[in-house]
Design a protein around this motif. Sequence first.
Motif, PDB file in Angstrom:
ATOM      1  N   GLU A 153       1.895   6.569  -7.024  1.00 19.74           N
ATOM      2  CA  GLU A 153       0.798   7.399  -7.549  1.00 19.74           C
ATOM      3  C   GLU A 153       1.109   8.884  -7.438  1.00 19.74           C
ATOM      4  N   ASN A 154       1.999   9.240  -6.507  1.00 19.55           N
ATOM      5  CA  ASN A 154       2.316  10.658  -6.288  1.00 19.55           C
ATOM      6  C   ASN A 154       3.577  11.106  -7.027  1.00 19.55           C
ATOM      7  N   ASP A 170       0.831  -1.210   0.000  1.00 18.65           N
ATOM      8  CA  ASP A 170       0.000   0.000   0.000  1.00 18.65           C
ATOM      9  C   ASP A 170       0.862   1.255   0.000  1.00 18.65           C
ATOM     10  N   LYS A 188       2.454   1.683  -3.462  1.00 18.23           N
ATOM     11  CA  LYS A 188       1.445   2.142  -4.428  1.00 18.23           C
ATOM     12  C   LYS A 188       1.156   3.624  -4.250  1.00 18.23           C
ATOM     13  N   THR A 189       0.995   4.048  -2.994  1.00 21.21           N
ATOM     14  CA  THR A 189       0.712   5.460  -2.717  1.00 21.21           C
ATOM     15  C   THR A 189       1.822   6.360  -3.223  1.00 21.21           C
ATOM     16  N   ARG A 190       3.067   5.963  -2.977  1.00 17.97           N
ATOM     17  CA  ARG A 190       4.190   6.797  -3.409  1.00 17.97           C
ATOM     18  C   ARG A 190       4.293   6.823  -4.931  1.00 17.97           C
TER      19      ARG A 190
END
Length: 215
Positions: free
Chosen positions: A213-214, A206, A209-211
Amino acid sequence: MPKLIGLASTKGGVGKTTIAVNLAAVMARRGLRVSIIDADPAGHASAVAEMGALPFPVATLLLEEVEAKAVAAWSKAVRGATADYVVLDAPGALGPAFGAVLAIADIVLVPVGASMLDIRGAAETVGIVRRHRKANGRGRPDILVVPSRVDRRTGSGRDVVGTLAGLTEPVAPPISARAIVADSLSAGEPVPAESPSALEFGALADAVKTRLENI
């Protein structure tokens, strides 16, 4: 083109291949196309895959030449993988493949244990990644420090996340030291899907994935 996730550490014994295998397993269970490229001459990820129990492919792709043509061909092969995510298991020693992984990765995960020597090794690796990022001028790879093989019964294990904040890079949720992690890898498998360790690797996925996406 797949997202490229590098696993890199100049310090051995920090669980680099273990994280690569279990991170990829979490992604595969979520229905994503994922593969591992084993760029480490030690071939640990490839050895695990040879047992035939991984839910994703592992390809050995070594790079031992510094010539631009060889590096370009290696990079093209990595980027051409049919996958949503490619996890790159970099060699532990500095060399052409180590540098190539840092050059093309979107994010580099730096596994680190709780000992003083582990943290020194992580600081060295983070410094190398930063220099590559500055040299390539593209603002990548992102860096995520991953506390690995953490024993929460010890003071250093309980304090490791706060200690690693001193590296001034994002710190992932820690991966605990559990017998099931080593036993599963020895059997050529990721940790069982419903185990506490799988939940930790899921939290790492998670965070990755978050990083990504940014970026």
